[in-house]
Scaffold this motif. Structure first.
Motif, PDB file in Angstrom:
ATOM      1  N   SER A  62      22.326  71.841  44.588  1.00 38.39           N
ATOM      2  CA  SER A  62      23.157  70.815  45.215  1.00 38.39           C
ATOM      3  C   SER A  62      23.325  71.131  46.694  1.00 38.39           C
ATOM      4  O   SER A  62      22.735  72.087  47.219  1.00 38.39           O
ATOM      5  CB  SER A  62      24.496  70.693  44.494  1.00 38.39           C
ATOM      6  N   THR A  64      25.666  72.495  48.291  1.00 39.83           N
ATOM      7  CA  THR A  64      26.209  73.830  48.555  1.00 39.83           C
ATOM      8  C   THR A  64      25.085  74.857  48.678  1.00 39.83           C
ATOM      9  O   THR A  64      25.146  75.760  49.517  1.00 39.83           O
ATOM     10  CB  THR A  64      27.200  74.222  47.431  1.00 39.83           C
ATOM     11  N   THR A 139      33.645  65.299  54.399  1.00 39.09           N
ATOM     12  CA  THR A 139      34.003  64.348  53.342  1.00 39.09           C
ATOM     13  C   THR A 139      35.484  64.412  53.010  1.00 39.09           C
ATOM     14  O   THR A 139      36.026  63.502  52.382  1.00 39.09           O
ATOM     15  CB  THR A 139      33.163  64.677  52.097  1.00 39.09           C
TER      16      THR A 139
HETATM   17  N1  PMP Z   1      29.224  69.436  52.432  1.00 38.58           N
HETATM   18  C1  PMP Z   1      29.761  68.213  52.424  1.00 38.58           C
HETATM   19  C2  PMP Z   1      30.089  67.554  53.730  1.00 38.58           C
HETATM   20  C3  PMP Z   1      29.991  67.567  51.208  1.00 38.58           C
HETATM   21  O1  PMP Z   1      30.528  66.348  51.185  1.00 38.58           O
HETATM   22  C4  PMP Z   1      29.670  68.222  49.997  1.00 38.58           C
HETATM   23  C5  PMP Z   1      29.898  67.564  48.658  1.00 38.58           C
HETATM   24  N2  PMP Z   1      30.901  66.654  48.573  1.00 38.58           N
HETATM   25  C6  PMP Z   1      29.119  69.497  50.083  1.00 38.58           C
HETATM   26  C7  PMP Z   1      28.897  70.066  51.306  1.00 38.58           C
HETATM   27  C8  PMP Z   1      28.754  70.244  48.857  1.00 38.58           C
HETATM   28  O2  PMP Z   1      27.714  69.603  48.219  1.00 38.58           O
HETATM   29  P1  PMP Z   1      27.488  69.723  46.630  1.00 38.58           P
HETATM   30  O3  PMP Z   1      28.731  69.230  45.996  1.00 38.58           O
HETATM   31  O4  PMP Z   1      26.302  68.843  46.418  1.00 38.58           O
HETATM   32  O5  PMP Z   1      27.208  71.147  46.356  1.00 38.58           O
END
Ligand code: PMP
Length: 394
Positions: A62, A64, A139
């Motif tokens: 993902s 992260t 976000t």
């Molecule tokens: N960075 C931002 C700006 C995000 O919005 C998110 C997920 N909402 C992440 C990192 C982390 O991504 P993930 O949930 O896909 O690991």
């Protein structure tokens, strides 16, 4: 009732993208998977507005993981890094960098705002920084930083610039080559228009060189050096293996990137058109929230993201509003930043849904209906739809 998923990721996806991954899983060595992988890497350079010598990476994971990959490939323990902090995901980036052993300086502003050029310049002059990290759109606050300004400042101070584009890539303007940015990373489930499952980033030549100069190599599973021959093989349409790719997602990625590059909006085409569409819808959303008497969390419209609206609850209203909205068939998100969580909610507007007028109107109508249902006075039914349609027509 069909629900519309309007959170800031995962999001509604197009039927073509859904069809692409809704198949029996193919081999990572199947010719059509190799072709989709190779073409996706080429298409990423276009969507990222990156130079021909920039290196795209796609791995299973993902957003992260993409953040971790960026941090671990350009920074050695003991090196100085600057974090431009605009919220929850900047805090996450900072913690990752700390765990990598970096020496951190953070520059931030009040929640809902971004530090300005003068503050970032002053911070950059306080040490010899290896890299500057920023969240393109955080976000948790719906705030967008000026990525062009940060890239240029980083270059002027001989530092790399790394941007978390998880909530921005393909929804906000980002010109990697023209601005001299070094890493732009994202996850698949946001404005790229896919389900969650892929970590994606593009690294500049300087970022690739920084990896080769590290004393402490990154963990093997996220090492540029380890993945480079695999990406090269796919781009050369050859077979390779290091760690199994998410093959169905790669097929869908090719389709999603193709949809973005096929966009038109006014005179614009491709990624520029896709971003213009996001801007247009975001502006119409903001005008609608204003017509409903709602206020945004971002300090000004100028720094409010295209990809989501972070909206303050009206006086006397709380999270029950999100429940009321969902009863009207629209799923939105509550607050995320721990300091303000109970004070606002978030509506995502990114990816394929921005071309679906019916879903967008359903969303603004659901917010209006929910506000009336929880007792907010002074809203005449029909206000949201009228405001949205008028704004969209401009
Ligand atoms: N960075 C931002 C700006 C995000 O919005 C998110 C997920 N909402 C992440 C990192 C982390 O991504 P993930 O949930 O896909 O690991």
């Amino acid at each position: 009732m069909t629900e519309v998923l309007m959170i800031p990721g995962p999001i509604e996806i197009s039927e073509a993208v859904q069809r692409a991954y809704s198949i029996a899983p193919p081999s990572h060595l199947a010719p059509h998977v190799i072709e989709a992988f190779g073409r996706s890497l080429e298409r990423m350079r276009e969507v990222w507005c990156a130079s021909p010598d920039a290196q795209p990476f796609v791995i299973a994971g993902s957003g992260t993981l993409a953040m971790e990959m960026a941090a671990a490939n350009v920074v050695d323990p003991g090196e100085h890094v600057l974090v431009v902090n605009t919220g929850y995901f900047s805090d996450r980036m900072a913690e990752m960098l700390r765990r990598r052993g970096a020496v951190l300086t953070e520059v931030s502003a009040d929640l809902g705002d971004t530090p300005g050029e003068e503050e970032i310049t002053a911070a950059l002059e306080s040490a010899d920084f290896k890299a500057v990290f920023a969240t393109h759109v955080d976000t948790s606050t719906g705030v967008r930083v000026d990525a062009e300004m940060i890239s240029r400042l980083a270059t002027a101070h001989d530092a790399l610039s790394v941007f978390d584009g998880v909530c921005a890539t393909a929804g906000e303007a980002f010109e990697m080559q023209a601005w001299g940015a070094d890493i732009y990373l994202t996850g698949s489930q946001k404005a790229l228009g896919l389900p969650a499952g892929l970590a994606l980033l593009v690294a500049s030549k300087d970022a690739m060189a920084a990896r080769e100069e590290l004393d402490s190599p990154p963990p093997m599973s996220i090492d540029f050096h380890q993945w480079l021959p695999i990406m090269n093989a796919y781009e050369g349409r050859g077979k390779s293996y290091f760690a199994t790719p998410a093959t169905t997602m790669i097929l869908a990625l090719d389709v999603a990137l193709g949809e973005i590059l096929d966009c038109t909006h006014g005179d614009a085409t491709g990624i520029a058109a896709r971003i213009a569409q996001h801007e247009h819808v975001a502006s119409a959303m903001r005008q609608t929230w204003a017509a409903l008497g709602l206020e945004l969390l971002p300090a000004s419209g100028e720094i409010a993201a295209n990809t989501l609206s972070a909206i303050r609850y009206p006086e006397g209203v709380g999270a029950e509003l999100v429940g009321e909205i969902s009863e009207r068939g629209v799923i939105v998100a509550g607050g995320l930043h721990p300091e303000l969580k109970t004070e606002y909610f978030r509506v995502g507007h990114m990816g394929d849904v921005i071309t679906r007028r019916d879903a967008l109107i359903k969303t603004v109508e659901a917010v209006e209906g929910a506000l009336i249902a929880v007792g907010v006075e002074g809203i005449s039914p029909g206000t949201a739809k009228a405001a949205f349609e008028a704004a969209l027509a401009n």
